[in-house]
Design an enzyme around this catalytic site. Structure first.
Site, PDB file in Angstrom:
ATOM      1  N   GLU A  98      -4.525   7.246   1.304  1.00  0.00           N
ATOM      2  CA  GLU A  98      -5.065   6.689   2.532  1.00  0.00           C
ATOM      3  C   GLU A  98      -3.972   6.456   3.567  1.00  0.00           C
ATOM      4  O   GLU A  98      -4.192   6.561   4.762  1.00  0.00           O
ATOM      5  CB  GLU A  98      -5.739   5.339   2.215  1.00  0.00           C
ATOM      6  CG  GLU A  98      -6.233   4.624   3.448  1.00  0.00           C
ATOM      7  CD  GLU A  98      -6.856   3.270   3.138  1.00  0.00           C
ATOM      8  OE1 GLU A  98      -7.415   2.691   4.077  1.00  0.00           O
ATOM      9  OE2 GLU A  98      -6.772   2.788   2.001  1.00  0.00           O
TER      10      GLU A  98
ATOM     11  N   ILE B 222      -4.382   0.098  -2.611  1.00  0.00           N
ATOM     12  CA  ILE B 222      -5.064  -1.188  -2.810  1.00  0.00           C
ATOM     13  C   ILE B 222      -6.379  -1.109  -2.045  1.00  0.00           C
ATOM     14  O   ILE B 222      -6.421  -1.282  -0.836  1.00  0.00           O
ATOM     15  CB  ILE B 222      -4.236  -2.395  -2.302  1.00  0.00           C
ATOM     16  CG1 ILE B 222      -2.882  -2.453  -3.006  1.00  0.00           C
ATOM     17  CG2 ILE B 222      -5.009  -3.699  -2.555  1.00  0.00           C
ATOM     18  CD1 ILE B 222      -1.959  -3.547  -2.488  1.00  0.00           C
ATOM     19  N   ASP B 223      -7.458  -0.798  -2.775  1.00  0.00           N
ATOM     20  CA  ASP B 223      -8.781  -0.775  -2.156  1.00  0.00           C
ATOM     21  C   ASP B 223      -9.221  -2.233  -2.020  1.00  0.00           C
ATOM     22  O   ASP B 223      -9.035  -3.030  -2.933  1.00  0.00           O
ATOM     23  CB  ASP B 223      -9.769  -0.006  -3.039  1.00  0.00           C
ATOM     24  CG  ASP B 223     -11.143   0.076  -2.400  1.00  0.00           C
ATOM     25  OD1 ASP B 223     -11.219   0.577  -1.267  1.00  0.00           O
ATOM     26  OD2 ASP B 223     -12.117  -0.367  -3.018  1.00  0.00           O
TER      27      ASP B 223
ATOM     28  N   ASP C 187       0.822  -1.214   0.000  1.00  0.00           N
ATOM     29  CA  ASP C 187       0.000   0.000   0.000  1.00  0.00           C
ATOM     30  C   ASP C 187       0.854   1.261   0.000  1.00  0.00           C
ATOM     31  O   ASP C 187       0.684   2.157  -0.816  1.00  0.00           O
ATOM     32  CB  ASP C 187      -0.854   0.045   1.283  1.00  0.00           C
ATOM     33  CG  ASP C 187      -2.238  -0.542   1.094  1.00  0.00           C
ATOM     34  OD1 ASP C 187      -2.719  -0.568  -0.036  1.00  0.00           O
ATOM     35  OD2 ASP C 187      -2.832  -0.956   2.096  1.00  0.00           O
TER      36      ASP C 187
ATOM     37  N   ASP D 165     -11.690   6.119  -1.659  1.00  0.00           N
ATOM     38  CA  ASP D 165     -12.444   4.966  -2.159  1.00  0.00           C
ATOM     39  C   ASP D 165     -13.303   5.340  -3.364  1.00  0.00           C
ATOM     40  O   ASP D 165     -13.475   4.549  -4.288  1.00  0.00           O
ATOM     41  CB  ASP D 165     -13.418   4.434  -1.087  1.00  0.00           C
ATOM     42  CG  ASP D 165     -12.722   3.851   0.125  1.00  0.00           C
ATOM     43  OD1 ASP D 165     -11.810   3.038  -0.061  1.00  0.00           O
ATOM     44  OD2 ASP D 165     -13.110   4.204   1.258  1.00  0.00           O
TER      45      ASP D 165
ATOM     46  N   ASP E 148      -6.057   5.440  -3.718  1.00  0.00           N
ATOM     47  CA  ASP E 148      -6.238   4.294  -2.818  1.00  0.00           C
ATOM     48  C   ASP E 148      -5.351   3.199  -3.390  1.00  0.00           C
ATOM     49  O   ASP E 148      -5.670   2.601  -4.410  1.00  0.00           O
ATOM     50  CB  ASP E 148      -7.694   3.834  -2.749  1.00  0.00           C
ATOM     51  CG  ASP E 148      -7.912   2.854  -1.593  1.00  0.00           C
ATOM     52  OD1 ASP E 148      -6.905   2.313  -1.089  1.00  0.00           O
ATOM     53  OD2 ASP E 148      -9.067   2.628  -1.203  1.00  0.00           O
TER      54      ASP E 148
ATOM     55  N   THR F 275      -8.251  -4.014   0.882  1.00  0.00           N
ATOM     56  CA  THR F 275      -7.029  -4.578   1.471  1.00  0.00           C
ATOM     57  C   THR F 275      -7.273  -5.950   2.091  1.00  0.00           C
ATOM     58  O   THR F 275      -6.464  -6.863   1.958  1.00  0.00           O
ATOM     59  CB  THR F 275      -6.465  -3.627   2.558  1.00  0.00           C
ATOM     60  OG1 THR F 275      -6.398  -2.315   2.018  1.00  0.00           O
ATOM     61  CG2 THR F 275      -5.077  -4.042   2.995  1.00  0.00           C
TER      62      THR F 275
END
Length: 384
Positions: free
Chosen positions: A83, A159-160, A58, A307, A157, A162
């Site tokens: 994020e 890695i949305d 991330d 997101d 984001d 996670t």
């Protein structure tokens, strides 16, 4: 676009693919992957999940995008938000600030420190981060917009989804419909908004784990993008996939499995009882973009600007949007039918702390056809 915006879109497509490569490399090195998982604490913890993970993947993806974009567009420095906090703690309890350095060997040295001296893992990651990857897209490169990169900001984001990335059920996306859970729900999201109004104007979504490669061992991804500004509305996704067919007069409704029971019951009435569920906020909005469902509804403030910004831009390009559910309910109570209060991306909740400053706190309703809003709002009136 003023060629600057066309260039920015091309760059974002390329860095999103690099990001997907980082995500795939981290999954493929099992020992590395287990080493990477850190737990979020304090103000950075998303309340929705009992355990919310921050992975080095991330942080690396976020910092790589920041580095690559600022190198080409210095005017975006200070306007690229993500994020993740880039502070990382290694197994020796040392706190390391993760950044992407100008030179490969410096990045390797820094990552080696994060990885408790694991030189092999550090150079593996560095190679992917520093690769010169160019994606060309004629449609993207020919677009004309009357704004420049100095007018916009970016939400990342890395890695949305996670939790799905970490649990990683190795399930390929089906020919028809969508994955309720598993690796395909994990997405790289890069959204671009106007600094002046907060309106989402460009989005890039990369799905690193779309289908297995010919060997059946590795994964292949796919990407989609959209631009919506003034009279320019273009989306790379034009072919709707076969949708979840619904009876006439009913809506296909997508929810989070943790949605509150009263909301599920109310929406079951307008969906002929066949509610659907999937993981990852970005993935659920992508299902709406692809025409797989009519609407995604979330009654809680558990999603954030990073997101929704990218998929929101794609929906706008297709004539849809992402509205603030509580604002739509308020308008309905005041007799304003057909009212949509679209999410904006430039103003924090100044009285909140940590990630909550950027929460979509009124809940969301993502749609392609705005006529669904009144049906959803009427069903939920008095319940929320």
């Amino acid at each position: 676009m003023a060629s600057g915006m066309a260039e920015l879109l091309r760059l974002l497509l390329s860095v999103a693919e690099k990001a997907a490569n980082v995500a795939r490399v981290c999954r493929q090195e099992a020992a590395l992957f287990e080493l990477l998982v850190q737990e979020k604490t304090g103000a950075d913890k998303n309340k929705k999940f009992v355990q919310d993970f921050k992975t080095l993947a991330d942080v690396l993806i976020q910092e790589m995008i920041r580095h690559d974009v600022c190198a080409q567009f210095p005017e975006l420095s200070g306007f690229i938000h993500g994020e993740e906090s880039n502070k990382f703690e290694n197994g020796l309890g040392e706190s390391v600030t993760v950044t992407v350095c100008a030179q490969e060997e410096d990045t390797t040295a820094l990552l080696s420190k994060v990885l408790d001296g694991d030189q092999n893992a550090a150079s593996l990651l560095t190679k992917v981060i520093h690769q010169d990857l160019q994606i060309s897209d004629e449609t993207a490169e020919s677009l004309q917009l009357s704004i420049s990169p100095a007018d916009v900001g970016i939400w990342i984001d890395p890695i949305d989804g996670t939790s799905q990335y970490i649990e990683g059920k190795e399930e390929e996306e089906p020919e028809e419909g969508f994955c309720p859970f598993g690796l395909p729900c994990a997405l790289v999201l890069i959204g671009v908004y106007l600094r002046s109004t907060g309106q989402p104007v460009m989005g890039v979504i990369n799905q690193p784990f779309n289908h297995k490669d010919s060997t059946g061992k590795g994964w292949k991804g796919q990407h989609v993008w959209g631009v919506s500004y003034g009279d320019v509305n273009v989306c790379s996704f034009t072919q709707r996939r076969p949708s979840c067919q619904q009876k006439k007069g009913y809506l296909s409704v997508l929810l989070s499995s943790s949605e509150r029971p009263a909301v599920k019951d109310a929406l079951a009435a307008i969906s002929d009882g066949s509610l659907m569920y999937a993981s990852g906020a970005g993935y659920k909005i992508l299902c709406v973009v692809q025409g797989l469902v009519d609407v995604y509804v979330l009654s809680e403030g558990s999603t954030f600007k990073w997101d929704s910004c990218a998929p929101h831009a794609l929906l706008r390009a297709l004539g849809g949007g992402v509205a603030d559910l509580s604002e739509c309910l308020r308008a309905h109570l005041n007799g304003h039918k057909g009212h949509t209060s679209e999410l904006i991306y430039h103003q924090p909740h100044t009285e909140s702390q940590g990630v909550d400053r950027w929460a979509n706190r009124g809940g969301i309703i993502a749609y392609l056809d705005s006529s669904v809003i009144d049906k959803v709002v009427a069903a939920l009136a008095g319940i929320i």
